[in-house]
Design a protein around this motif. Structure first.
Motif, PDB file in Angstrom:
ATOM      1  N   VAL A 133       0.835  -1.202   0.000  1.00  0.00           N
ATOM      2  CA  VAL A 133       0.000   0.000   0.000  1.00  0.00           C
ATOM      3  C   VAL A 133       0.871   1.253   0.000  1.00  0.00           C
ATOM      4  N   VAL A 134       2.004   1.172   0.687  1.00  0.00           N
ATOM      5  CA  VAL A 134       2.867   2.343   0.803  1.00  0.00           C
ATOM      6  C   VAL A 134       3.749   2.507  -0.424  1.00  0.00           C
TER       7      VAL A 134
ATOM      8  N   LEU B  64      -5.861   3.114  10.780  1.00  0.00           N
ATOM      9  CA  LEU B  64      -5.550   4.114  11.808  1.00  0.00           C
ATOM     10  C   LEU B  64      -5.244   3.459  13.144  1.00  0.00           C
TER      11      LEU B  64
ATOM     12  N   THR C 104      -6.899   7.829   0.115  1.00  0.00           N
ATOM     13  CA  THR C 104      -5.576   8.410  -0.132  1.00  0.00           C
ATOM     14  C   THR C 104      -4.882   8.818   1.155  1.00  0.00           C
ATOM     15  N   LYS C 105      -5.647   8.919   2.234  1.00  0.00           N
ATOM     16  CA  LYS C 105      -5.038   9.290   3.511  1.00  0.00           C
ATOM     17  C   LYS C 105      -4.439   8.088   4.221  1.00  0.00           C
ATOM     18  N   ILE C 106      -4.772   6.891   3.737  1.00  0.00           N
ATOM     19  CA  ILE C 106      -4.359   5.689   4.455  1.00  0.00           C
ATOM     20  C   ILE C 106      -2.866   5.372   4.330  1.00  0.00           C
ATOM     21  N   PRO C 107      -2.276   5.422   3.113  1.00  0.00           N
ATOM     22  CA  PRO C 107      -0.865   5.016   3.018  1.00  0.00           C
ATOM     23  C   PRO C 107       0.051   5.755   3.983  1.00  0.00           C
ATOM     24  N   GLU C 108      -0.178   7.037   4.193  1.00  0.00           N
ATOM     25  CA  GLU C 108       0.734   7.785   5.059  1.00  0.00           C
ATOM     26  C   GLU C 108       0.529   7.453   6.533  1.00  0.00           C
ATOM     27  N   ARG C 109      -0.552   6.739   6.849  1.00  0.00           N
ATOM     28  CA  ARG C 109      -0.804   6.396   8.255  1.00  0.00           C
ATOM     29  C   ARG C 109      -0.397   4.960   8.553  1.00  0.00           C
TER      30      ARG C 109
END
Lengths: 407, 282
Positions: free
Chosen positions: B120-121, B191, B276-281
């Protein structure tokens, strides 16, 4: 926007958070705001956040190869991930025209239990290829990866080189219009690296625009006409790759010298090298040489105690840490009885023979067995200006002494 | 730059798009991900059973043991479950077959994004395909259990009704419910890792709170809950359709189905908005 621009980044910024607790809290807040249809107000920096990429703008044209350099943590990979759409920018805008092939990490998405063959199909699908496309390219991919019968073995039995080769082979055959490469070529052996770089050059000739993130400055010099340099998230230089590398080096110079000193001062410090000076053939102080010039290196030292049978060594290192040549008294069959107190020695390099670039002289005084240094120093920076025509692509290290015998 | 060929990344992009434009984008993404979903499903499936001796038969062993335990408890008088005219093993296995779609589906979806972690990242691809592919595992389990149920029906000489043929259609709402909740929980797990544990725990105990291995109670707190719980209504309806060929609470079934579909659509949209906010978390 002109027709051959394929990537345009306008004032792109990305913020990150230092603590994991904040990550969860802020993440939940942002997502909550988005759910109820409010903007996540990403342009505001909250407590504990910092800009990992700060206000970066550039454009990339068809067939162009752009290098991105910068020290660790300068935001290179984050920028690349934004260009790939993995991360959304928190400020600014990125426009991408065409299919993107990204090599953020080779073999990401490979499943260790499955065979190479199965993984090629999975990885291809993840990168956006249809089964038909993969079928068509399969033999080519396997041939490029050069793994032979291992294609039907589970990839967990692969060597890291084979893993990297297969991963690169798949990504390079996606038929991208834009290729993003992040420091992945360093995994393979020399032969593979050359093959991969050649593939990128070939794709470039076909019009594929490439962005290359790397620490290997010589690769940037060789592959890219243009490069940008990031430092703490900010873009400090955009232009000709040589100019950018120089800007990067200037920025890093202090740190590099300090680091090297730390490294070199592991010696016993019984002998201190107090000064290194460079002279031209007329014994005038000089810091700019031509390839055909001679160079005299003068070294002053101070030995606290009497040292018996030392070996004195000098070497030249290029600004990207490539050792170019060295010589010492042992090789020249010179025996020094002892040194004590202040002293001075001098060595003459008859022909510098290096090509254009920035270099430095390293002086080390060893014990008899050359196992441990008494003292060392990294001093005497100089520049070489050679007549060798710089095409931007190929850049040899040496200009040797030669003559044509028949033509 | 011709507009159709250009991808634009900018913050809060979807907030500036129209309501229907986002739906269109979602369906286009889903259609484009078909191949990837299939590949990811195959990957999970073959990797799961590659180094196991019994392979897919695990999908049958699991419910057999669960049913065995309940039958044992029932026979030994610890529990007293009355299932009128159907042998208890048949009743329980049928319930568990319906239940697996929800429990397995929910668990697989929830952990789908977190367990794909590095991918994912490092690669940009539609994350929705991970969640839907995870649902495929529930389908495999369902198919195996249907086969098992047929065998048990034959052994006990029970003849299902003709409506049994509609069974795959009738449990569709449960799919949508599991997938819908799965979308939401997969985000939440990105998260807070606690979500994965919580879902495992919940599905284990929900099994006892819902009329899966016992008929719905008529009275008491459990009776009231089951009367209003859409999932219970669908489970009971499916089982009754297979056994007796009719759905007594047809209205309830219809409303529950609509509820499931709405949950699915809302969660899907939510997922699309914040993926789109998920990879950075992660």
């Amino acid at each position: 926007m002109s027709d051959d621009i394929v990537v345009r980044a306008t004032n792109v910024s990305k913020k990150f958070c230092r603590s994991l607790k904040h990550v969860m809290l802020y993440g939940a807040k942002d997502i909550g705001r988005n759910i109820v249809g409010l903007s996540s107000r990403s342009e505001i920096l909250r407590d504990g956040e910092f800009w990992a990429v700060d206000n970066v703008s550039f454009e990339l044209r068809r067939g162009e190869t752009l290098g991105i350099i910068g020290p660790n943590g300068s935001g290179k990979s984050t920028l690349l991930k934004m260009l790939n759409g993995i991360f959304m920018p928190d400020k600014g805008k990125i426009e991408i025209k065409g299919r993107v092939g990204a090599l953020i990490e080779v073999g990401a998405g490979f499943h260790p239990m499955l065979s190479g063959r199965e993984n090629v199909y999975i990885n291809g699908a993840i990168l956006g290829m249809s089964k038909k496309e993969i079928d068509k390219k399969f033999d080519e991919i396997v041939a490029f990866a050069d793994i032979g019968d291992f294609i039907d073995a589970p990839v967990k039995h692969y060597s890291s080189g084979m893993y990297a080769r297969l991963g690169f082979a798949v990504a390079a055959h996606v038929e991208p219009e834009i290729l993003l490469v992040d420091e992945v070529l360093s995994v393979g052996d020399y032969k593979f690296q050359q093959k991969a770089l050649n593939k990128i050059l070939k794709l470039g000739e076909e019009g594929v625009a490439t962005i290359l993130v790397t620490h290997a400055l010589h690769t940037v010099r060789f592959m890219c006409l243009r490069a940008i340099c990031l430092y703490k998230g900010e873009m400090i230089c955009d232009g000709d790759s040589n100019k950018t590398i120089q800007a990067f080096q200037t920025k890093m110079n202090q740190e590099v010298t300090v680091n090297l000193k730390g490294l070199l001062n592991q010696g016993s410090n019984e002998v201190e090298i107090t000064n290194v000076e460079l002279f031209d053939k007329d014994r005038k102080k000089c810091s700019v040489f031509k390839s055909s010039d001679s160079m005299i290196i003068g070294v002053e030292y101070f030995a606290k105690n009497k040292v018996l049978n030392p070996v004195i060594q000098f070497g030249v290192v290029r600004d990207d840490n490539l050792p170019c040549f060295c010589g010492n008294t042992e090789m020249s069959k010179i025996k020094i009885e002892s040194i004590e107190d202040k002293g001075y020695f001098e060595v003459k390099v008859n022909k510098v023979m290096l090509t254009s670039g920035k270099y430095a002289v390293v002086v080390i005084i060893f014990d008899r067995s050359m196992a441990s240094p008494y003292g060392a120093n990294f001093m005497g920076e100089f520049i070489v200006q050679s007549d060798y025509p710089r095409t931007g692509k190929s850049c040899p290290t040496f200009m040797v002494d030669y003559e044509w015998l028949a033509y | 730059m011709p507009a159709d060929n250009v991808t634009i990344y900018q913050p809060d992009k979807q907030l500036h798009m129209g309501f229907w434009a986002v739906w269109k984008e979602m369906f286009v993404e889903l259609a484009r991900s078909r191949e990837l979903i299939w590949r990811l499903f195959l990957r999970d499936f073959s990797a799961k059973y590659k180094q196991s001796l019994l392979g897919v038969s695990w999908a049958a062993i699991n419910p057999l043991i669960t049913v065995g335990v309940f039958v044992f408890l029932n026979r030994s008088g610890v529990m007293n479950i009355q299932t009128a005219d159907v042998p208890y093993p048949v009743f329980a296995l049928l319930g568990l077959t319906i239940w697996v779609v929800f429990s397995k589906g929910l668990a697989a979806c929830t952990s789908s994004i977190v367990s794909a972690g590095s991918m994912v990242v490092k690669i940009n691809f539609p994350k929705i395909s991970l969640v839907i592919a995870a649902m495929g595992q529930a389908i495999v389990e369902l198919l195996v259990r249907i086969g098992l149920t047929i065998v048990v029906f034959i052994i006990f000489g029970v003849m299902p009704s003709g409506m049994a043929l509609l069974f795959p259609l009738l449990i569709l709402p449960i799919f949508f419910l599991a997938l819908g909740l799965g979308f939401f929980l997969a985000l939440l797990a990105g998260l807070f890792r606690d979500t994965v544990n919580l879902v495992t725990l919940l599905t284990t105990y929900l099994l006892f709170l819902m009329p899966v291995v016992y008929p719905p109670p008529e009275s008491g707190i459990l009776g009231i809950i089951n009367q209003w719980n859409p999932l219970s209504i669908i489970i009971v309806s499916c089982r009754e359709a297979v056994l007796y060929g009719s759905i007594p609470n047809l209205g309830g079934y219809m409303w529950s189905s609509i509820f499931c579909l709405v949950v699915f659509l809302i969660s899907w949209r939510l997922f699309h908005l914040v993926e789109t906010k998920i990879p950075e978390r992660i």
